[in-house]
Scaffold this motif. Structure first.
Motif, PDB file in Angstrom:
ATOM      1  N   LEU A 257       4.148   3.197  11.064  1.00  0.00           N
ATOM      2  CA  LEU A 257       3.081   3.650  11.954  1.00  0.00           C
ATOM      3  C   LEU A 257       2.863   2.649  13.096  1.00  0.00           C
ATOM      4  CD1 LEU A 257       0.447   4.934   9.360  1.00  0.00           C
ATOM      5  CD2 LEU A 257       2.503   6.057  10.235  1.00  0.00           C
ATOM      6  N   VAL A 258       2.891   1.381  12.753  1.00  0.00           N
ATOM      7  CA  VAL A 258       2.705   0.340  13.777  1.00  0.00           C
ATOM      8  C   VAL A 258       3.842   0.378  14.796  1.00  0.00           C
ATOM      9  CG1 VAL A 258       2.686  -2.156  14.169  1.00  0.00           C
ATOM     10  CG2 VAL A 258       1.333  -1.179  12.315  1.00  0.00           C
ATOM     11  N   LEU A 259       5.076   0.511  14.317  1.00  0.00           N
ATOM     12  CA  LEU A 259       6.225   0.545  15.226  1.00  0.00           C
ATOM     13  C   LEU A 259       6.182   1.777  16.131  1.00  0.00           C
ATOM     14  CD1 LEU A 259       9.058  -0.631  12.793  1.00  0.00           C
ATOM     15  CD2 LEU A 259       7.992  -1.950  14.624  1.00  0.00           C
ATOM     16  N   ILE A 260       5.852   2.934  15.562  1.00  0.00           N
ATOM     17  CA  ILE A 260       5.767   4.151  16.375  1.00  0.00           C
ATOM     18  C   ILE A 260       4.682   4.011  17.436  1.00  0.00           C
ATOM     19  CG2 ILE A 260       5.124   6.593  16.316  1.00  0.00           C
ATOM     20  CD1 ILE A 260       6.557   6.822  13.654  1.00  0.00           C
ATOM     21  N   GLY A 283      23.338  -0.609   6.153  1.00  0.00           N
ATOM     22  CA  GLY A 283      23.381  -1.659   5.137  1.00  0.00           C
ATOM     23  C   GLY A 283      22.008  -1.896   4.535  1.00  0.00           C
ATOM     24  N   GLU A 284      21.532  -3.141   4.612  1.00  0.00           N
ATOM     25  CA  GLU A 284      20.238  -3.522   4.064  1.00  0.00           C
ATOM     26  C   GLU A 284      19.131  -3.456   5.104  1.00  0.00           C
ATOM     27  OE1 GLU A 284      19.608  -4.157   0.852  1.00  0.00           O
ATOM     28  OE2 GLU A 284      21.696  -3.556   0.534  1.00  0.00           O
ATOM     29  N   MET A 285      19.397  -2.773   6.209  1.00  0.00           N
ATOM     30  CA  MET A 285      18.413  -2.684   7.283  1.00  0.00           C
ATOM     31  C   MET A 285      18.086  -1.230   7.596  1.00  0.00           C
ATOM     32  SD  MET A 285      18.033  -5.958   7.876  1.00  0.00           S
ATOM     33  CE  MET A 285      17.160  -6.096   9.442  1.00  0.00           C
ATOM     34  N   LEU A 286      16.840  -0.991   7.966  1.00  0.00           N
ATOM     35  CA  LEU A 286      16.415   0.298   8.523  1.00  0.00           C
ATOM     36  C   LEU A 286      16.388   0.144  10.032  1.00  0.00           C
ATOM     37  CD1 LEU A 286      15.066   3.139   8.381  1.00  0.00           C
ATOM     38  CD2 LEU A 286      12.866   1.930   8.300  1.00  0.00           C
ATOM     39  N   THR A 287      17.123   1.002  10.738  1.00  0.00           N
ATOM     40  CA  THR A 287      17.176   0.911  12.191  1.00  0.00           C
ATOM     41  C   THR A 287      16.330   2.018  12.814  1.00  0.00           C
ATOM     42  OG1 THR A 287      19.177   2.274  12.345  1.00  0.00           O
ATOM     43  CG2 THR A 287      19.465  -0.115  12.139  1.00  0.00           C
ATOM     44  N   LYS A 318      14.849 -12.219   5.873  1.00  0.00           N
ATOM     45  CA  LYS A 318      15.472 -11.492   6.981  1.00  0.00           C
ATOM     46  C   LYS A 318      14.408 -11.132   8.011  1.00  0.00           C
ATOM     47  CE  LYS A 318      18.912  -9.397   3.902  1.00  0.00           C
ATOM     48  NZ  LYS A 318      19.431  -8.118   3.343  1.00  0.00           N
ATOM     49  N   PRO A 319      14.610 -11.479   9.272  1.00  0.00           N
ATOM     50  CA  PRO A 319      13.599 -11.182  10.291  1.00  0.00           C
ATOM     51  C   PRO A 319      13.720  -9.760  10.825  1.00  0.00           C
ATOM     52  CG  PRO A 319      15.403 -12.381  11.293  1.00  0.00           C
ATOM     53  CD  PRO A 319      15.741 -12.255   9.817  1.00  0.00           C
ATOM     54  N   ILE A 320      12.657  -9.285  11.437  1.00  0.00           N
ATOM     55  CA  ILE A 320      12.697  -8.029  12.183  1.00  0.00           C
ATOM     56  C   ILE A 320      13.285  -8.334  13.557  1.00  0.00           C
ATOM     57  CG2 ILE A 320      11.338  -6.134  13.130  1.00  0.00           C
ATOM     58  CD1 ILE A 320       9.230  -6.694  11.008  1.00  0.00           C
ATOM     59  N   SER A 321      14.371  -7.666  13.896  1.00  0.00           N
ATOM     60  CA  SER A 321      15.048  -7.960  15.165  1.00  0.00           C
ATOM     61  C   SER A 321      14.958  -6.778  16.118  1.00  0.00           C
ATOM     62  CB  SER A 321      16.523  -8.313  14.923  1.00  0.00           C
ATOM     63  OG  SER A 321      17.201  -7.216  14.349  1.00  0.00           O
ATOM     64  N   ILE A 322      14.967  -7.082  17.401  1.00  0.00           N
ATOM     65  CA  ILE A 322      14.952  -6.069  18.465  1.00  0.00           C
ATOM     66  C   ILE A 322      16.075  -6.395  19.438  1.00  0.00           C
ATOM     67  CG2 ILE A 322      13.585  -5.007  20.305  1.00  0.00           C
ATOM     68  CD1 ILE A 322      11.076  -5.931  18.856  1.00  0.00           C
ATOM     69  N   ARG A 329      17.377   1.055  22.656  1.00  0.00           N
ATOM     70  CA  ARG A 329      16.756  -0.115  22.032  1.00  0.00           C
ATOM     71  C   ARG A 329      16.737   0.125  20.524  1.00  0.00           C
ATOM     72  NH1 ARG A 329      11.468  -1.629  24.562  1.00  0.00           N
ATOM     73  NH2 ARG A 329      12.789  -3.038  25.786  1.00  0.00           N
ATOM     74  N   ILE A 330      17.167  -0.897  19.779  1.00  0.00           N
ATOM     75  CA  ILE A 330      17.274  -0.768  18.326  1.00  0.00           C
ATOM     76  C   ILE A 330      16.386  -1.820  17.658  1.00  0.00           C
ATOM     77  CG2 ILE A 330      18.811  -0.866  16.335  1.00  0.00           C
ATOM     78  CD1 ILE A 330      21.052   0.100  18.135  1.00  0.00           C
ATOM     79  N   ILE A 331      15.546  -1.341  16.781  1.00  0.00           N
ATOM     80  CA  ILE A 331      14.691  -2.214  15.972  1.00  0.00           C
ATOM     81  C   ILE A 331      15.265  -2.228  14.558  1.00  0.00           C
ATOM     82  CG2 ILE A 331      12.351  -2.671  15.172  1.00  0.00           C
ATOM     83  CD1 ILE A 331      11.467  -0.705  17.468  1.00  0.00           C
ATOM     84  N   ALA A 332      15.634  -3.399  14.079  1.00  0.00           N
ATOM     85  CA  ALA A 332      16.216  -3.532  12.736  1.00  0.00           C
ATOM     86  C   ALA A 332      15.163  -4.096  11.795  1.00  0.00           C
ATOM     87  CB  ALA A 332      17.447  -4.426  12.767  1.00  0.00           C
TER      88      ALA A 332
END
Length: 344
Positions: A257-260, A283-287, A318-322, A329-332
């Protein structure tokens, strides 16, 4: 706090002057020669005692530095016993050798057992005092460090709880939704009722999940659909959600919700174009990917999600990456798989 006073240059310079003088006075007192001070206080024996004090203090300081390199944090009693024994043995060997050298080379006779015993007893006591002072500082530092760490953890927990509380209230979305309902109630009551339903679904979820550590991605995506329908009633770009997530991993409550919200609020308003947000697993990330068309005064970057990143740092390394991939634009976002959950 961790800088012990025995390593201070001024203490190293003046400490042996006082301790050496004290040793000299004790030797005179033991030998019943105190009255000879009036005749020749600055005698050769005084300088010998001061030199011995300098020598023993520097060797003791060196032993502290050497023992500090060994990992004996989990066995403090062993360290105390071992360092005390080594320091006393080192002092006895050093003082015995220096006194024997002085007596044989300067006074031209060998010291007897009583003289060696007196010198070694006095300097061993000084060594004992030196080591006790060191360990007093050492254990006090460990205790204070432990208290500071506990206070930092408590502060982080309070900060983490406050961030959850703020995210649960979300005043911007609250007022925007209420204002939109007031407008719709006059022109289209049915639409206002639908808006009220979406609003209540989103806020019920936000408030009910505040005390829960993690939720499944399926729960989050279900409420995300209500949030998107709510945003489609508000004066923002219309949003389309493409959900390709199939596994049942976990995320922190309100993460999606915060990301949206950050994506929608930072995108230029347009009635003709839609905003497509795609969720997928790598993999181990939600994009989360979308084509950015940002407002001039508001952009979506790492700073926009600093609170969310801080919350995730408690659960994963593991950090949240942009990052950008072409025009997308991809948010991992790292997946979480925790066995224990907090109670609601």
């Amino acid at each position: 706090m961790n800088r012990l006073f025995v390593h201070n240059p001024w203490f190293r310079l003046f400490g042996p002057l006082f301790s050496g003088t004290l040793v000299y006075l004790l030797l005179l007192l033991i030998n019943d020669s105190v009255l000879s001070i009036n005749e020749d206080f600055l005698s050769q024996e005084l300088f010998v005692c001061i030199a011995l004090a300098y020598l023993s203090q520097e060797f003791l300081r060196l032993s502290l530095l050497i023992f500090g390199r060994f990992d004996l944090e989990n066995r403090p009693f062993l360290r105390v016993v071992l360092q005390l024994m080594v320091s006393l043995i080192l002092t006895v060997v050093l003082v015995t050798g220096a006194v024997y050298l002085y007596f044989s080379k300067v006074l031209f006779y060998e010291p007897n057992f009583r003289e060696l015993l007196i010198f070694n007893s006095i300097f061993s006591f000084i060594t004992l005092l030196y080591v006790v002072l060191y360990f007093g500082h050492y254990f006090l530092y460990r205790r204070n460090t432990s208290k500071i760490k506990r206070e930092e953890l408590a502060l982080n927990e309070v900060d983490h709880a406050f961030n959850h509380y703020v995210k649960g209230i979300n005043p911007s979305l609250l007022f925007e939704s209420l204002e939109a309902m007031l407008v719709e109630m006059k022109s289209n009551p049915d639409r206002a009722e639908e808006l009220s339903d979406r609003f209540s679904e989103v806020y019920r979820y936000m408030l009910s999940k505040r005390k829960q550590e993690v939720v499944t991605i399926n729960e989050e995506m279900t409420v995300a659909k209500h949030l998107i329908r709510l945003f489609n009633h508000l004066p923002y770009r219309k949003v389309e959600l493409e959900n390709l997530v199939k596994s049942g991993f976990q995320v922190l409550p309100t993460t999606i919700l915060v990301l949206i919200q950050n994506i929608v609020r930072s995108t230029i308003v347009s009635e003709k174009q839609k905003l497509s947000i795609k969720f997928d697993e790598v993999g181990e990330m939600l994009t989360i990917s979308y084509k950015p068309e940002e407002k001039l005064q508001l952009s979506f970057n790492q700073y926009s999600i600093k609170d969310l990143s801080k919350s995730y740092s408690y659960y994963t390394e593991k950090p949240i990456s942009i990052h950008m991939d072409g025009t997308m634009r991809i948010i991992a976002l790292p997946k979480l798989n925790l066995d224990e959950r907090s109670n609601n």
